[in-house]
Enzyme design. Sequence first.
Site, mmCIF file in Angstrom:
data_model
loop_
_atom_site.group_PDB
_atom_site.id
_atom_site.type_symbol
_atom_site.label_atom_id
_atom_site.label_comp_id
_atom_site.label_asym_id
_atom_site.label_seq_id
_atom_site.Cartn_x
_atom_site.Cartn_y
_atom_site.Cartn_z
ATOM 1 N N GLY A 247 1.178 -1.072 -0.074
ATOM 2 C CA GLY A 247 -0.254 0.107 -0.326
ATOM 3 C C GLY A 247 0.721 1.648 0.177
ATOM 4 C CD GLU A 289 1.585 -9.150 2.162
ATOM 5 O OE1 GLU A 289 1.124 -10.597 2.097
ATOM 6 O OE2 GLU A 289 0.095 -8.453 1.948
ATOM 7 N N PRO A 290 5.160 -4.900 -0.781
ATOM 8 C CG PRO A 290 7.209 -4.322 -0.626
ATOM 9 C CD PRO A 290 6.562 -5.242 -0.146
ATOM 10 N N GLY A 291 3.216 -3.739 -4.207
ATOM 11 C CA GLY A 291 3.796 -3.710 -5.365
ATOM 12 C C GLY A 291 4.027 -2.791 -6.065
ATOM 13 N NE ARG A 292 -0.156 2.098 -6.000
ATOM 14 C CZ ARG A 292 -1.747 1.881 -6.913
ATOM 15 N NH1 ARG A 292 -1.239 2.147 -7.287
ATOM 16 N NH2 ARG A 292 -2.425 1.292 -6.417
ATOM 17 N NE ARG A 329 -3.321 1.952 -11.054
ATOM 18 C CZ ARG A 329 -3.450 3.000 -10.565
ATOM 19 N NH1 ARG A 329 -3.149 3.933 -10.956
ATOM 20 N NH2 ARG A 329 -3.823 3.418 -9.644
ATOM 21 C CE1 TYR A 333 -9.007 1.550 -8.545
ATOM 22 C CE2 TYR A 333 -7.636 1.079 -9.877
ATOM 23 C CZ TYR A 333 -8.255 0.516 -9.300
ATOM 24 O OH TYR A 333 -7.896 -1.303 -8.777
ATOM 25 C CB CYS A 360 -15.815 1.775 -29.476
ATOM 26 S SG CYS A 360 -14.936 2.140 -31.331
ATOM 27 C CD GLU A 361 -16.608 1.913 -23.558
ATOM 28 O OE1 GLU A 361 -17.554 2.570 -22.804
ATOM 29 O OE2 GLU A 361 -17.269 0.387 -24.134
HETATM 30 C C1 LIG Z 1 -2.437 -4.800 -3.674
HETATM 31 C C2 LIG Z 1 -1.953 -5.882 -2.453
HETATM 32 C C3 LIG Z 1 -0.669 -5.530 -2.284
HETATM 33 C C4 LIG Z 1 0.373 -4.324 -2.905
HETATM 34 O O1 LIG Z 1 -0.221 -3.140 -3.277
HETATM 35 P P1 LIG Z 1 0.567 -2.076 -3.308
HETATM 36 O O2 LIG Z 1 -0.599 -0.833 -2.804
HETATM 37 O O3 LIG Z 1 0.660 -2.650 -4.545
HETATM 38 O O4 LIG Z 1 2.061 -2.209 -2.226
HETATM 39 C C5 LIG Z 1 -0.791 -6.435 -0.621
HETATM 40 N N1 LIG Z 1 -0.986 -6.855 -0.727
HETATM 41 C C6 LIG Z 1 -2.237 -6.685 -0.290
HETATM 42 C C7 LIG Z 1 -2.370 -8.809 -0.069
HETATM 43 C C8 LIG Z 1 -3.164 -6.494 -1.482
HETATM 44 O O5 LIG Z 1 -4.143 -6.780 -1.835
#
Ligand SMILES: *Cc1c(COP(=O)(O)O)cnc(C)c1O
Length: 437
Positions: A247, A289-292, A329, A333, A360-361
């Site tokens: 997050g 758990e970083p993704g973004r 996105r 969002y 086509c949107e």
């Molecule tokens: C989406 C998600 C993440 C990653 O979130 P980011 O905002 O991308 O860092 C980590 N853990 C869980 C359970 C998620 O659903």
Amino acid sequence: MKLQGTAMINEKGHLSIGGCDTVELVQKHGSPLYVMDETFLRDNCRAYYQAFSASGNGEVIYASKAFMNLAMCRVIEEEGLGLDVVSGGELYTARRAGFPMEKVYFHGNNKTDAELQQAIEYGIGHIVLDNHYEMERLNNIAGRAGRTVKVLLRITPGIECHTHEFIRTGQIDSKFGFPLPTGQAMEAIQAVVECNNLIYDGLHCHIGSQIFELESFRYAAEVMMNFIEEIHQKTGAVTSILNLGGGFGIRYTESDEPADINDYARTVLGAVQGEAEKRGLTIPKVVVEPGRSIAGPTGTTLYTIGSVKEIHGVRKYVAVDGGMNDNPRPALYGSRYEAMIANKAEQAAEEVVSITGKCCESGDMLIWDVSLPKAESGDILAVSSTGAYNYTMSMNYNRIGRPAVVFVRDGQSAVVVERESLDDLIRNDRIPPYLQR
Ligand SMILES: *Cc1c(COP(=O)(O)O)cnc(C)c1O
């Protein structure tokens, strides 16, 4: 558009990333094109590793859903991070990449029997339980396989974050996890310790995404530590792992001001340690758990500008050869992005235009009102911070193939996902016998 990572303006006045001229990248690999700055990507992984894992008490697992493919799994493994997956498809990708399964955590609010079986077969490290239905099935499936499985329980701590409603998942009215404030989370702990084939290893919470206030993470850590104490008092169970989810927010536009990863680490590790000492608990291992924040800033999408249409006195539409197919996105969002004309990187902005896609949107808008040099057909438009939740959310609406993904580094580009061909688009189509001729 702010230049991040290895992005710079080269001697031709073009945007260059990873030492590659973006105009040449389009000539070589086609358009639209997802460009991932591998050096920047690895730097982000290392920053997380240093901040959390080097202390010995933290672990970083990359959230695959942000951006995943075989090559990405290799990078994540090389940088010493674990992996968070949410489907049999992500799990399969990790396995095919040869990713060490003991470093994989399996999330999701509705995992199927087949997915749970697959995870057990692969020897997955942890499964994060979301609900009682899943707990019971997993216990049975593990029993039939003659195995025990380490589990975390996903908890909804009841925390509201200042972020877009659709990406808030920690408040108690959520489809994810066992709610804490209602007492259901404690009931779930009592149930899981009774499951013969499940080993209770810890807790998970994920309070949302694109969060800028470190205070939210600190508060989540505090609430979870309080619960860990309660668990210990009521059941005697020891919580070895506290997974605080992802997050961490990134910069999409100038109004976004991300915190520093080291401050983030100090905040959560400090909060967990402080709370543990205060309550006389052993300090759990802290997982994030970083993704973004790992993939997002490292990606740039390159498009070719096609039609340019001015509605007199209203607005100028600049259409690119991609759109909501490769970046849903803004439509989902209302997300904002920055852009530049890659072949006019040194030219001053002279008009405000809106960037639209080719679907086509009417909702297929990438950016409303962006200041650019004069946009002309054939120019290359670069949109920054598209590394997360773009490729993984891409789709084939209007039978448009997904763009290729390239890694760039030290003047070299390498294709990590091929562009979808026309044949790829009909690959799974079948003509039933009565329609054949
Ligand atoms: C989406 C998600 C993440 C990653 O979130 P980011 O905002 O991308 O860092 C980590 N853990 C869980 C359970 C998620 O659903």
